[in-house]
Design an enzyme around this catalytic site. Sequence first.
Site, short mmCIF file in Angstrom:
data_model
loop_
_atom_site.label_atom_id
_atom_site.label_comp_id
_atom_site.label_asym_id
_atom_site.label_seq_id
_atom_site.Cartn_x
_atom_site.Cartn_y
_atom_site.Cartn_z
N HIS A 67 0.87 -1.31 0.01
CA HIS A 67 -0.02 0.06 0.04
C HIS A 67 0.84 1.37 -0.12
O HIS A 67 1.98 1.18 0.45
CB HIS A 67 -0.69 -0.07 1.40
CG HIS A 67 -1.94 0.97 1.39
ND1 HIS A 67 -1.76 2.46 1.81
CD2 HIS A 67 -3.15 0.86 1.07
CE1 HIS A 67 -2.83 2.89 1.89
NE2 HIS A 67 -3.60 2.19 1.55
N ASP A 118 3.50 -4.35 7.64
CA ASP A 118 2.37 -3.68 7.70
C ASP A 118 1.10 -4.67 8.05
O ASP A 118 0.75 -5.74 6.94
CB ASP A 118 2.04 -2.98 6.62
CG ASP A 118 0.68 -2.64 6.08
OD1 ASP A 118 -0.24 -2.68 6.94
OD2 ASP A 118 0.45 -1.70 5.29
N GLN A 167 -4.02 -5.58 6.91
CA GLN A 167 -5.02 -6.56 6.47
C GLN A 167 -5.04 -7.91 7.30
O GLN A 167 -5.54 -8.90 6.72
CB GLN A 167 -4.95 -6.64 4.83
CG GLN A 167 -5.04 -5.51 3.92
CD GLN A 167 -6.28 -4.95 4.40
OE1 GLN A 167 -7.34 -5.62 4.83
NE2 GLN A 167 -6.78 -3.58 3.98
N LYS A 198 -9.97 -1.21 10.69
CA LYS A 198 -10.02 -2.58 10.00
C LYS A 198 -10.35 -3.70 10.75
O LYS A 198 -10.25 -4.77 10.37
CB LYS A 198 -8.76 -2.58 9.12
CG LYS A 198 -8.47 -1.33 7.94
CD LYS A 198 -7.34 -1.57 7.25
CE LYS A 198 -6.71 -0.27 6.71
NZ LYS A 198 -7.56 0.20 5.65
N CYS A 228 -4.77 2.17 -3.70
CA CYS A 228 -3.48 2.90 -3.17
C CYS A 228 -2.50 2.02 -3.09
O CYS A 228 -1.48 1.90 -2.21
CB CYS A 228 -3.86 3.06 -1.62
SG CYS A 228 -5.05 4.24 -1.30
N1 PMP Z 1 -1.55 -0.71 4.64
C1 PMP Z 1 -2.44 -1.49 3.90
C2 PMP Z 1 -1.99 -3.07 3.73
C3 PMP Z 1 -3.86 -1.16 3.90
O1 PMP Z 1 -4.78 -2.03 3.38
C4 PMP Z 1 -4.40 0.18 4.39
C5 PMP Z 1 -5.57 0.76 4.35
N2 PMP Z 1 -6.39 0.50 3.04
C6 PMP Z 1 -3.29 0.83 4.78
C7 PMP Z 1 -1.87 0.38 4.85
C8 PMP Z 1 -3.56 2.26 5.29
O2 PMP Z 1 -4.23 2.37 6.60
P1 PMP Z 1 -4.84 3.37 7.47
O3 PMP Z 1 -5.61 4.14 6.03
O4 PMP Z 1 -5.81 2.84 8.13
O5 PMP Z 1 -3.83 4.26 7.81
#
Ligand code: PMP
Length: 419
Positions: free
Chosen positions: A136, A213, A216, A239, A377
């Site tokens: 991401h 990270d 997910q 999440k 993203c």
């Molecule tokens: N890393 C991953 C793998 C994600 O899926 C996301 C959110 N889609 C993020 C980072 C960013 O998370 P946040 O918007 O909650 O900061």
Amino acid sequence: MGDRPLATGAAGLAQWRALFPILAQPVNGRPLAYLDNAATTQVPLPVQDALRRFEQHDRANIHRGVHTLSQRATDAFERARGELERFVGAGAAHELVFTSGTTDALNLVAHGLSTAGISPATIRAGDEIVVSGLEHHANLVPWQQAARRAGAVLRILLPDEQGQLHADDLARLLTPRTRVFALTACANATGERPPFEALLAQAAAAGALTVLDAAQAVGHGTLDVSALACDFLAFSGHKMYGPMGTGALVGRRDALERLEPLRYGGDMVVWVTQEQASFAELPARLEGGTPNVAGAVGMAAAAAFIEQVGRQAIDEHVAALRAHAVAGLAALPGVTVLSADGGPSAIVSFVAEGVHPHDIGTLLDEQGIAVRTGHHCAQPLIEHLGLGPTTRASFALYNTHDEVERLLAGVAHALEVLR
Ligand code: PMP
């Protein structure tokens, strides 16, 4: 109650689903099928109750007050910290820092390692940072900036055409100058679940600090940070059935000690003169300013809820939903599922020949089916795979196989209309 199969058993899925009133609300005149959980999950009543209880009975600023409410709020905040530490398997060598989400946590790490201040920067000119190509933007852009700031070199561990990462590719990238290896526990754009345990261990053995990270991963399969060669673990509360704009960074204390704070001010200092300051111990040093106290309480309630349902049961349930969706989508003409064999995850992402995902998403929405479309993203990954923007469905514990059937029928209908 935990760890009974979700779809069966006397308790059954309906009982848990009933705790999410938003799911009973029709959307566009149709029952809602909420399949955008990788972005934000819904919040169950027990978490809403915990938030309301805090706001009605305990709300006050923390750490700074001698009065009773301030002490109660401080106790609630610190209790939430302890409960979340236990939830992710943090041990005596770890600390948990509250953040506004995964993005905030990863920025704290990337900025903190590449900036000199209270302590010298860990990443310096000529050093190397390795980031996986599944990430991401939140686990890529902060590292691009860190490399720029420090004069370091950013290297990408690219996936193969199937979107999978390989240990021998990582071995070629690791050098004595590798300071950091950053990786996702599950790619949000494809649903690929890389062998992160082995890859982190490999990078740690080469002397790199490791960043996972877990955005997910934290809502289902058991995450045990003590069992991983992981220096920094980032995740989001929203999440994992928790409040919006909440998250945490869990780290080994000696790794967290290396981070230059992102925010200077109240609560992160011990003693201040007009000219200078001395800084608090961890975790307060990295939590300058008033934190989202209710958010922390809600996040801990969400962790308790996940444990009550059963992490293994949730994991098996979402993986079965994904398998169902992958099989059904792959059978549709001209549809390619990304990372179809990407291991167990809660995310299915696909492209359909000649049809733009935005149009699929709009037609699904008319039927009350909420999916996400675009680059998710993760533009460099989507471009590397050469497939263009995708349609993504992502599952949570309350989703059903009927909803997967509605998704499949909805996509088939959209393809007919749009082709
Ligand atoms: N890393 C991953 C793998 C994600 O899926 C996301 C959110 N889609 C993020 C980072 C960013 O998370 P946040 O918007 O909650 O900061």
